[in-house]
Design an enzyme around this catalytic site. Structure first.
Site, PDB file in Angstrom:
ATOM      1  N   ARG A  31       0.843  -1.189   0.000  1.00  0.00           N
ATOM      2  CA  ARG A  31       0.000   0.000   0.000  1.00  0.00           C
ATOM      3  C   ARG A  31       0.879   1.241   0.000  1.00  0.00           C
ATOM      4  O   ARG A  31       1.877   1.314   0.728  1.00  0.00           O
ATOM      5  CB  ARG A  31      -0.925   0.020   1.231  1.00  0.00           C
ATOM      6  N   GLU A  46      -3.898   7.173  -6.107  1.00  0.00           N
ATOM      7  CA  GLU A  46      -3.908   6.523  -7.417  1.00  0.00           C
ATOM      8  C   GLU A  46      -5.119   6.978  -8.222  1.00  0.00           C
ATOM      9  O   GLU A  46      -6.211   7.056  -7.678  1.00  0.00           O
ATOM     10  CB  GLU A  46      -3.933   4.999  -7.244  1.00  0.00           C
ATOM     11  N   HIS A  76      -0.148  -0.219 -10.230  1.00  0.00           N
ATOM     12  CA  HIS A  76      -0.852  -1.160  -9.338  1.00  0.00           C
ATOM     13  C   HIS A  76      -1.229  -2.442 -10.087  1.00  0.00           C
ATOM     14  O   HIS A  76      -2.394  -2.823 -10.174  1.00  0.00           O
ATOM     15  CB  HIS A  76      -2.095  -0.488  -8.754  1.00  0.00           C
TER      16      HIS A  76
END
Length: 322
Positions: A232, A261, A280
């Site tokens: 994270r 993000e 990601h």
């Protein structure tokens, strides 16, 4: 009356295997794929009349949950659930589940890819060629180096045999009490930072780990060390990281996750030579997605029937919505 469920995970589509499974279980599905940021008001509107939700990194705040009076179960098609206010959900009688270990192999392989790319400066080389140059800088071999794992969850454990196959030494810091892997030396975080050539983050985001890797952590690391984060973004202090790489305090970072993000235009990570940000993707393989969709649908059906297997807030719930 037909029960309705909402699906926001972007790779799940109407008519696919997951959709058919949910419909065969007697549920009516609505798809609203999450792509980038979403206005909370739109999510609240989508949750009207919804009893269950199969979600991506949807920001389900206490306010959003409170405005979804029929919602009874939320299932994350992944491992992390920090985007959901699980305490507020429990207070409202909503179960929140994740899928522990569902993408561990995908994350482990991706982690090794980031280590290799960072050690050999592959992104920088390809960038240079694209810009008309022909970079020939020395890289480093993984063999004989030390990999430090921050966290000992399923993905970290899956990294261990891969790293060992490359001839790496593995150290780990964790709060897990069962430490039965002879291939790993368990140490406290300060020692891990000091001895590791590569530091890879695999811990969950909690109040304790938020900003865990900041200025003081980077000061302990080797100047040749590379930071990898597939966990994270908020575990890393991004301003401190940018400063550490710019000053040569550490060599660089490969980040699959960031604090916000998609990466905002004004992020301190932009334009820093040695920091590479990815979008990601660690758990995004066809195999992991198929498993997450299938297991997520099974968990959602089970949760709506009062038999959730992976509820992360089960111990906080005092009543269940009917």
């Amino acid at each position: 009356m037909t029960r309705r469920v909402l699906v926001t995970t972007d790779y799940l589509r109407p008519g696919d295997e997951v959709d058919r499974f949910l419909r065969e279980a007697g549920l009516e599905t609505t798809h609203l794929p999450m792509a980038g940021r979403r206005d909370p008001a739109r999510l609240v509107a989508a949750l009207a009349g919804i009893e269950g939700a199969l979600v991506a990194n949807e920001p389900m705040s206490a306010d959003v949950l409170a405005r979804a009076p029929e919602l009874r179960a939320v299932v994350r098609t992944g491992v992390g659930y920090d985007s959901i206010d699980v305490v507020a959900a429990a207070r409202l009688g909503i179960t929140v589940s994740n899928l522990p270990g569902v993408n561990a192999n995908a994350v482990a392989e991706y982690t090794m890819g980031l280590l290799l790319a960072g050690a050999r400066r592959l992104v920088q080389s390809a960038r240079g060629v694209a810009n008309g140059a022909w970079p020939r800088e020395d890289g480093h071999e993984l063999r004989g180096s030390t990999l430090g794992l921050v966290g000992y969850g399923a993905s970290a454990r899956a990294v261990v045999p891969l790293a060992r196959a490359f001839g790496m030494h593995v150290v780990c810091t964790t709060g897990v009490t069962v430490r039965d892997d002879p291939a790993v030396r368990f140490v406290e975080l300060p020692e891990l930072l000091a001895v590791s050539d590569y530091v890879s983050v695999h811990t969950s985001l909690t109040d304790r780990t938020r900003g865990l890797l900041g200025e003081s952590a980077f000061a302990r690391m080797k100047p040749t060390a590379l930071l990898v984060n597939t966990a994270r973004g908020a575990i890393v202090d991004e301003d401190a990281l940018a400063g550490a790489v710019r000053s040569g305090r550490i060599a660089g970072a490969a980040l699959d996750v960031v604090r916000e993000e998609p990466l905002p235009p004004d992020s301190p990570l932009r334009g820093v030579d040695g920091i590479v940000v990815y979008s990601h993707l660690a758990g995004q393989t066809a195999e992991a997605r198929a498993a997450a969709g299938r297991q997520g649908a099974e968990e959602l059906v089970a949760a709506l029937e009062g038999r959730a297997k992976f509820a992360v807030n089960a111990d906080l719930i005092t009543h269940v919505r009917k």
